[in-house]
Design a protein around this motif. Structure first.
Motif, mmCIF file in Angstrom:
data_model
loop_
_atom_site.group_PDB
_atom_site.id
_atom_site.type_symbol
_atom_site.label_atom_id
_atom_site.label_comp_id
_atom_site.label_asym_id
_atom_site.label_seq_id
_atom_site.Cartn_x
_atom_site.Cartn_y
_atom_site.Cartn_z
ATOM 1 N N GLU A 162 0.823 -1.218 0.000
ATOM 2 C CA GLU A 162 0.000 0.000 0.000
ATOM 3 C C GLU A 162 0.852 1.262 0.000
ATOM 4 O O GLU A 162 0.455 2.289 -0.552
ATOM 5 C CB GLU A 162 -0.941 0.007 1.209
ATOM 6 C CG GLU A 162 -2.079 -1.000 1.109
ATOM 7 C CD GLU A 162 -3.054 -0.874 2.261
ATOM 8 O OE1 GLU A 162 -2.854 0.026 3.112
ATOM 9 O OE2 GLU A 162 -4.006 -1.668 2.311
ATOM 10 N N GLN A 163 2.009 1.203 0.627
ATOM 11 C CA GLN A 163 2.887 2.374 0.735
ATOM 12 C C GLN A 163 4.059 2.307 -0.238
ATOM 13 O O GLN A 163 5.038 3.038 -0.077
ATOM 14 C CB GLN A 163 3.423 2.485 2.172
ATOM 15 C CG GLN A 163 2.356 2.687 3.226
ATOM 16 C CD GLN A 163 1.590 3.980 3.007
ATOM 17 O OE1 GLN A 163 2.183 5.024 2.723
ATOM 18 N NE2 GLN A 163 0.270 3.920 3.126
ATOM 19 N N ALA A 164 3.952 1.461 -1.265
ATOM 20 C CA ALA A 164 5.095 1.232 -2.156
ATOM 21 C C ALA A 164 5.574 2.519 -2.809
ATOM 22 O O ALA A 164 6.771 2.832 -2.778
ATOM 23 C CB ALA A 164 4.727 0.202 -3.229
ATOM 24 N N SER A 165 4.675 3.292 -3.400
ATOM 25 C CA SER A 165 5.091 4.507 -4.109
ATOM 26 C C SER A 165 5.716 5.521 -3.156
ATOM 27 O O SER A 165 6.737 6.140 -3.467
ATOM 28 C CB SER A 165 3.889 5.132 -4.833
ATOM 29 O OG SER A 165 3.427 4.276 -5.858
ATOM 30 N N ALA A 166 5.100 5.688 -1.985
ATOM 31 C CA ALA A 166 5.645 6.630 -1.003
ATOM 32 C C ALA A 166 7.014 6.175 -0.517
ATOM 33 O O ALA A 166 7.928 6.998 -0.332
ATOM 34 C CB ALA A 166 4.684 6.771 0.186
ATOM 35 N N ASN A 167 7.188 4.873 -0.310
ATOM 36 C CA ASN A 167 8.479 4.355 0.137
ATOM 37 C C ASN A 167 9.541 4.502 -0.947
ATOM 38 O O ASN A 167 10.711 4.795 -0.658
ATOM 39 C CB ASN A 167 8.346 2.883 0.540
ATOM 40 C CG ASN A 167 7.532 2.695 1.807
ATOM 41 O OD1 ASN A 167 7.426 3.617 2.621
ATOM 42 N ND2 ASN A 167 6.947 1.530 1.981
ATOM 43 N N ILE A 168 9.147 4.296 -2.203
ATOM 44 C CA ILE A 168 10.084 4.495 -3.311
ATOM 45 C C ILE A 168 10.544 5.945 -3.341
ATOM 46 O O ILE A 168 11.739 6.242 -3.474
ATOM 47 C CB ILE A 168 9.424 4.111 -4.650
ATOM 48 C CG1 ILE A 168 9.255 2.594 -4.729
ATOM 49 C CG2 ILE A 168 10.253 4.615 -5.840
ATOM 50 C CD1 ILE A 168 8.408 2.131 -5.900
ATOM 51 N N ALA A 169 9.604 6.876 -3.213
ATOM 52 C CA ALA A 169 9.944 8.300 -3.220
ATOM 53 C C ALA A 169 10.912 8.636 -2.098
ATOM 54 O O ALA A 169 11.906 9.350 -2.298
ATOM 55 C CB ALA A 169 8.673 9.135 -3.091
ATOM 56 N N SER A 170 10.641 8.108 -0.918
ATOM 57 C CA SER A 170 11.507 8.379 0.236
ATOM 58 C C SER A 170 12.918 7.854 0.008
ATOM 59 O O SER A 170 13.907 8.544 0.310
ATOM 60 C CB SER A 170 10.896 7.731 1.485
ATOM 61 O OG SER A 170 11.737 7.905 2.605
ATOM 62 N N GLU A 171 13.034 6.651 -0.543
ATOM 63 C CA GLU A 171 14.353 6.067 -0.774
ATOM 64 C C GLU A 171 15.109 6.822 -1.865
ATOM 65 O O GLU A 171 16.326 7.012 -1.768
ATOM 66 C CB GLU A 171 14.213 4.593 -1.153
ATOM 67 C CG GLU A 171 13.712 3.704 -0.029
ATOM 68 C CD GLU A 171 14.659 3.678 1.165
ATOM 69 O OE1 GLU A 171 15.877 3.828 0.963
ATOM 70 O OE2 GLU A 171 14.169 3.494 2.288
ATOM 71 N N ILE A 172 14.411 7.255 -2.901
ATOM 72 C CA ILE A 172 15.061 8.033 -3.953
ATOM 73 C C ILE A 172 15.668 9.305 -3.382
ATOM 74 O O ILE A 172 16.809 9.679 -3.694
ATOM 75 C CB ILE A 172 14.058 8.378 -5.073
ATOM 76 C CG1 ILE A 172 13.682 7.117 -5.853
ATOM 77 C CG2 ILE A 172 14.641 9.431 -6.026
ATOM 78 C CD1 ILE A 172 12.571 7.329 -6.859
#
Length: 206
Positions: free
Chosen positions: A22-32
């Motif tokens: 559910e939080q995949a996109s937000a987690n990707i953004a944070s890691e980037i």
């Protein structure tokens, strides 16, 4: 002010994010954001590698196409379904990117193969992506950081496996990756504004 450090703490080991979390996109953004340079120091280039002639290998150009449709103002997108970056033109495309942008920070995006339990995972890490490694091709490394999607299982007849990967999975992973990159670009824009304001304040300070 140290311009070499980013806004967020950097990590060294690649992390994995399930594309359907559910939080995949937000987690990707944070890691980037943990891996990007200080806003405004280098142009950010997204190099999406792959070809739509192979289902599994279409992940990169799908991500590039979705990003192009979002009209990101501060990230430069290369590698789409209309104009892909693949094995034949990779060196020429990399040269063109270097000639078009002064000292770009490149994010390399590509599909890869992995363990069966990792299929559907998105990996984000420091350093370049190595296109063609999964199918034993010698190609130039791409990027200062990488985002890869594990689309199928490695270990046997990799070229055939890539060609017979489910498009449904590739499409879902590409949408998640593109949304995460889009969110990171929005946050990066705000950081650029903040950085410029701080720079202006320091210039005004006697």
């Amino acid at each position: 002010m140290n311009l070499k450090k980013g806004f967020f703490e950097r990590k060294t080991d690649p992390i994995k994010i399930l594309h359907d979390d559910e939080q995949a996109s937000a987690n990707i953004a944070s890691e980037i954001l943990t891996l990007l340079p200080v806003a405004g120091i280098q142009p950010i280039v997204i190099a999406c590698i792959g070809t739509d002639r192979s289902t599994g290998d279409s992940l990169g150009p799908l991500v590039g196409t979705f990003l192009e449709e979002k009209n990101l103002p501060n990230f430069h997108i290369y590698g789409t379904l209309d104009d892909p970056i693949h094995a034949v033109n990779l060196s020429d495309k990399l040269q063109m990117i270097q000639e078009s942008h002064h000292q770009p920070f490149i994010i390399g995006i590509d599909a890869c193969l992995g363990r069966i339990k990792s299929v559907g995972s998105i990996q984000i890490g420091d350093g370049p992506v190595k296109p063609g490694a999964g199918v034993n091709k010698e190609l130039p490394s791409v990027g200062d950081m990488h985002i890869t999607g594990i689309v199928n299982v490695s270990g046997f007849m990799e070229f055939f496996v890539l060609q017979n990967t489910r498009l449904n999975l590739v499409l879902k992973m590409a949408r998640t990756m593109a949304e995460g990159i889009y969110q990171s670009s929005q946050q990066y824009s705000r950081k650029q504004l903040w950085f410029q304001m701080k720079l202006n304040e320091e210039e005004r300070t006697p």
